[in-house]
Motif scaffolding. Structure first.
Motif, PDB file in Angstrom:
ATOM      1  N   ARG A 140      -0.557   5.353  33.840  1.00  0.00           N
ATOM      2  CA  ARG A 140      -1.041   6.737  33.820  1.00  0.00           C
ATOM      3  C   ARG A 140      -1.840   7.048  35.087  1.00  0.00           C
ATOM      4  N   LEU A 141      -2.636   6.097  35.529  1.00  0.00           N
ATOM      5  CA  LEU A 141      -3.416   6.280  36.758  1.00  0.00           C
ATOM      6  C   LEU A 141      -2.494   6.490  37.956  1.00  0.00           C
ATOM      7  N   GLN A 142      -1.451   5.678  38.051  1.00  0.00           N
ATOM      8  CA  GLN A 142      -0.494   5.812  39.145  1.00  0.00           C
ATOM      9  C   GLN A 142       0.205   7.168  39.107  1.00  0.00           C
ATOM     10  N   GLU A 143       0.569   7.616  37.902  1.00  0.00           N
ATOM     11  CA  GLU A 143       1.243   8.910  37.762  1.00  0.00           C
ATOM     12  C   GLU A 143       0.347  10.048  38.229  1.00  0.00           C
ATOM     13  N   ARG A 144      -0.927   9.983  37.872  1.00  0.00           N
ATOM     14  CA  ARG A 144      -1.848  11.041  38.279  1.00  0.00           C
ATOM     15  C   ARG A 144      -2.080  11.024  39.783  1.00  0.00           C
ATOM     16  N   ASN A 145      -2.231   9.840  40.352  1.00  0.00           N
ATOM     17  CA  ASN A 145      -2.405   9.742  41.802  1.00  0.00           C
ATOM     18  C   ASN A 145      -1.164  10.254  42.537  1.00  0.00           C
ATOM     19  N   GLN A 146      -0.009   9.825  42.097  1.00  0.00           N
ATOM     20  CA  GLN A 146       1.234  10.235  42.753  1.00  0.00           C
ATOM     21  C   GLN A 146       1.455  11.738  42.655  1.00  0.00           C
ATOM     22  N   GLY A 147       1.111  12.314  41.501  1.00  0.00           N
ATOM     23  CA  GLY A 147       1.256  13.748  41.336  1.00  0.00           C
ATOM     24  C   GLY A 147       0.382  14.525  42.302  1.00  0.00           C
ATOM     25  N   LEU A 148      -0.887  14.149  42.391  1.00  0.00           N
ATOM     26  CA  LEU A 148      -1.825  14.833  43.282  1.00  0.00           C
ATOM     27  C   LEU A 148      -1.459  14.619  44.747  1.00  0.00           C
ATOM     28  N   GLN A 149      -1.065  13.392  45.072  1.00  0.00           N
ATOM     29  CA  GLN A 149      -0.700  13.098  46.454  1.00  0.00           C
ATOM     30  C   GLN A 149       0.584  13.797  46.869  1.00  0.00           C
ATOM     31  N   SER A 150       1.456  14.094  45.909  1.00  0.00           N
ATOM     32  CA  SER A 150       2.701  14.793  46.234  1.00  0.00           C
ATOM     33  C   SER A 150       2.426  16.215  46.717  1.00  0.00           C
ATOM     34  N   LEU A 151       1.247  16.742  46.396  1.00  0.00           N
ATOM     35  CA  LEU A 151       0.832  18.063  46.871  1.00  0.00           C
ATOM     36  C   LEU A 151       0.016  17.970  48.150  1.00  0.00           C
ATOM     37  N   GLY A 152      -0.056  16.772  48.728  1.00  0.00           N
ATOM     38  CA  GLY A 152      -0.796  16.589  49.973  1.00  0.00           C
ATOM     39  C   GLY A 152      -2.294  16.469  49.771  1.00  0.00           C
ATOM     40  N   LEU A 153      -2.731  16.109  48.574  1.00  0.00           N
ATOM     41  CA  LEU A 153      -4.160  15.984  48.280  1.00  0.00           C
ATOM     42  C   LEU A 153      -4.619  14.537  48.396  1.00  0.00           C
ATOM     43  N   GLU A 154      -5.846  14.334  48.865  1.00  0.00           N
ATOM     44  CA  GLU A 154      -6.494  13.034  48.729  1.00  0.00           C
ATOM     45  C   GLU A 154      -7.137  12.986  47.351  1.00  0.00           C
ATOM     46  N   VAL A 155      -7.318  11.771  46.826  1.00  0.00           N
ATOM     47  CA  VAL A 155      -7.840  11.632  45.463  1.00  0.00           C
ATOM     48  C   VAL A 155      -9.048  10.696  45.473  1.00  0.00           C
ATOM     49  N   LEU A 156     -10.155  11.198  44.934  1.00  0.00           N
ATOM     50  CA  LEU A 156     -11.371  10.403  44.786  1.00  0.00           C
ATOM     51  C   LEU A 156     -11.680  10.258  43.301  1.00  0.00           C
ATOM     52  N   TRP A 157     -11.728   9.016  42.836  1.00  0.00           N
ATOM     53  CA  TRP A 157     -12.104   8.742  41.452  1.00  0.00           C
ATOM     54  C   TRP A 157     -13.579   8.369  41.407  1.00  0.00           C
ATOM     55  N   VAL A 158     -14.326   9.070  40.576  1.00  0.00           N
ATOM     56  CA  VAL A 158     -15.727   8.740  40.317  1.00  0.00           C
ATOM     57  C   VAL A 158     -15.802   8.229  38.892  1.00  0.00           C
ATOM     58  N   LEU A 159     -16.356   7.046  38.721  1.00  0.00           N
ATOM     59  CA  LEU A 159     -16.342   6.385  37.417  1.00  0.00           C
ATOM     60  C   LEU A 159     -17.627   6.643  36.642  1.00  0.00           C
ATOM     61  N   GLY A 160     -17.484   6.744  35.329  1.00  0.00           N
ATOM     62  CA  GLY A 160     -18.608   7.059  34.456  1.00  0.00           C
ATOM     63  C   GLY A 160     -19.361   5.831  33.966  1.00  0.00           C
ATOM     64  N   PRO A 161     -20.299   6.030  33.022  1.00  0.00           N
ATOM     65  CA  PRO A 161     -21.203   4.956  32.584  1.00  0.00           C
ATOM     66  C   PRO A 161     -20.505   3.761  31.960  1.00  0.00           C
ATOM     67  N   ALA A 162     -19.385   3.975  31.258  1.00  0.00           N
ATOM     68  CA  ALA A 162     -18.692   2.842  30.634  1.00  0.00           C
ATOM     69  C   ALA A 162     -18.209   1.855  31.691  1.00  0.00           C
ATOM     70  N   TYR A 163     -17.755   2.367  32.821  1.00  0.00           N
ATOM     71  CA  TYR A 163     -17.318   1.500  33.914  1.00  0.00           C
ATOM     72  C   TYR A 163     -18.519   0.907  34.647  1.00  0.00           C
ATOM     73  N   TYR A 164     -19.553   1.690  34.778  1.00  0.00           N
ATOM     74  CA  TYR A 164     -20.739   1.242  35.518  1.00  0.00           C
ATOM     75  C   TYR A 164     -21.407   0.052  34.833  1.00  0.00           C
ATOM     76  N   GLN A 165     -21.359   0.018  33.521  1.00  0.00           N
ATOM     77  CA  GLN A 165     -22.081  -1.004  32.766  1.00  0.00           C
ATOM     78  C   GLN A 165     -21.289  -2.298  32.569  1.00  0.00           C
ATOM     79  N   ARG A 166     -20.010  -2.286  32.879  1.00  0.00           N
ATOM     80  CA  ARG A 166     -19.210  -3.487  32.662  1.00  0.00           C
ATOM     81  C   ARG A 166     -18.893  -4.185  33.985  1.00  0.00           C
ATOM     82  N   ARG A 167     -18.506  -5.433  33.873  1.00  0.00           N
ATOM     83  CA  ARG A 167     -18.092  -6.188  35.053  1.00  0.00           C
ATOM     84  C   ARG A 167     -16.606  -5.918  35.288  1.00  0.00           C
ATOM     85  N   LEU A 168     -16.305  -5.266  36.389  1.00  0.00           N
ATOM     86  CA  LEU A 168     -14.930  -4.873  36.680  1.00  0.00           C
ATOM     87  C   LEU A 168     -14.184  -6.007  37.371  1.00  0.00           C
ATOM     88  N   SER A 169     -12.944  -6.186  37.009  1.00  0.00           N
ATOM     89  CA  SER A 169     -12.107  -7.194  37.658  1.00  0.00           C
ATOM     90  C   SER A 169     -11.730  -6.715  39.051  1.00  0.00           C
TER      91      SER A 169
END
Length: 359
Positions: A118-147
């Motif tokens: 799903r993440l790839q689909e959303r990135n590809q969709g936005l990029q197909s319109l010539g947009l750059e994409v910035l993901w800002v992560l919320g508290p659930a991601y901030y509090q866990r150890r990310l791989s």
């Protein structure tokens, strides 16, 4: 949703809306109601389940607060469209920052888990319109150890961005490194304005953006303060490699390849145990060992085109990692500094073969 259309066909923010007015969804044009109470952030919701594919119900308070905080930050200096409906791709990013001299920037504030596909689909969709994409992560991601893999999925200019609404805290992580058998390491910086100044696109932002891009993605070689520290590090690494073999967690074809040449995995050259590159889908020792074995096949005092060698090594990075060329260049530079290879005109000359350690 934070925006709706009033009876005058104007976009109105939920926190500025009047309960006595009628509002419609910007996407499906069906009626929506204003919801705002002591426990709720002001927002609009469809009166009935309208089957609207652009605006989903049930946004969390964190997501609404974070989206509004990001809007307020960028709207100080730029025209920002909140929840724009991109009908060409049936998507609606949280924000769209209009940058006069650069590509427009779509911002997604992600609080809940999202699958890789799903993440790839959303990135590809936005990029197909010539947009750059910035993901800002919320508290659930901030509090866990990310791989490492998950970190790479959300990278922007070699950085990872977070916003924690309850603390009104913006945080960025950068200069990632990963030493084998150790936790992922990185530097962090706190401050809402400073860390995002490089992505907006003004003159100061452009300079800051170039500074972000020029900062190291990682340090290629583990820094040890003394000879004794180096010896302890190498002993620890070789002990861990032995345990991996005993546990059957090393590819059999690699062990057999070494065995057929009278070698063992715990005897690999010291240089293979000193890497701390981030972005690899395999351990640093594995990546470096493959490179050492490839150079052996090139043979002493023979040349190989740098691109040909790099083509063999790119498969060892996470597919979503964008800085693999920097890692490869830094690795070749490290070998050149060690007197193993000579770099000239996009070619590599093997001038020394790294030795396996004897018992």
């Amino acid at each position: 949703m934070l925006l709706a259309i009033n009876s005058s066909n104007q976009y109105i923010f939920a926190n500025l809306a009047n309960r006595s007015e009628n509002y419609r969804c910007p996407a499906c044009k069906k009626p929506v109601v204003l919801r705002h109470g002591q426990q709720n952030v002001a927002h609009f919701a469809h009166q009935v389940q309208a089957g609207c594919h652009s605006f989903t119900e049930g946004e969390t308070i964190d997501h609404l607060l974070g989206k509004m905080a990001l809007y307020r930050h960028f709207a100080k200096d730029y025209r920002v469209v909140v929840e724009p409906v991109l009908s060409q791709i049936s998507q609606r990013p949280d924000l769209l920052v209009k940058r006069p001299r650069e590509t427009d920037l779509a911002i997604e504030y992600q609080c809940s888990p999202i699958g890789k596909k799903r993440l790839q689909e959303r990135n590809q969709g936005l990029q197909s319109l010539g947009l750059e994409v910035l993901w800002v992560l919320g508290p659930a991601y901030y509090q866990r150890r990310l791989s490492g893999e998950l970190t790479c999925r959300f990278f922007y200019c070699g950085r990872l961005f977070f916003y924690v609404p309850k603390q009104k805290r913006f945080d960025t992580r950068f200069n990632f490194s990963k030493t084998d058998f150790h936790k992922l390491q990185y530097e962090s910086q706190t401050g809402f304005g400073a860390v995002l100044s490089g992505v907006a696109g003004d003159d100061n932002g452009e300079r800051a953006g170039r500074q972000l891009a020029s900062q190291p993605v990682l340090n290629q070689t583990r820094v040890v303060s003394s000879t004794s520290d180096l010896a302890q590090h190498l002993l620890y690494q070789r002990t861990k490699l032995t345990l991996l073999m005993v546990q059957g967690r090393v590819k059999v074809d690699l062990i057999n390849y070494l065995y057929e040449r009278g070698r063992r995995l715990d005897q690999i050259p010291d240089w293979c145990l000193l890497g701390q590159a981030f972005g690899l889908a395999v351990p640093n020792w594995h990546f470096r060992l493959v490179l050492v074995l490839l150079l052996e096949r090139v043979r002493l005092n023979h040349w190989i085109f740098e691109e040909r060698l790099s083509a063999r090594l790119r498969q060892y990075f996470y597919p979503s990692f964008q800085d693999h060329e920097k890692i490869l260049k830094a690795t070749y530079a490290d070998l050149a500094a060690s007197g193993v290879i000579c770099l000239q005109d996009n070619k590599i000359l093997v001038i020394k073969l790294l030795q396996f350690v004897a018992d």
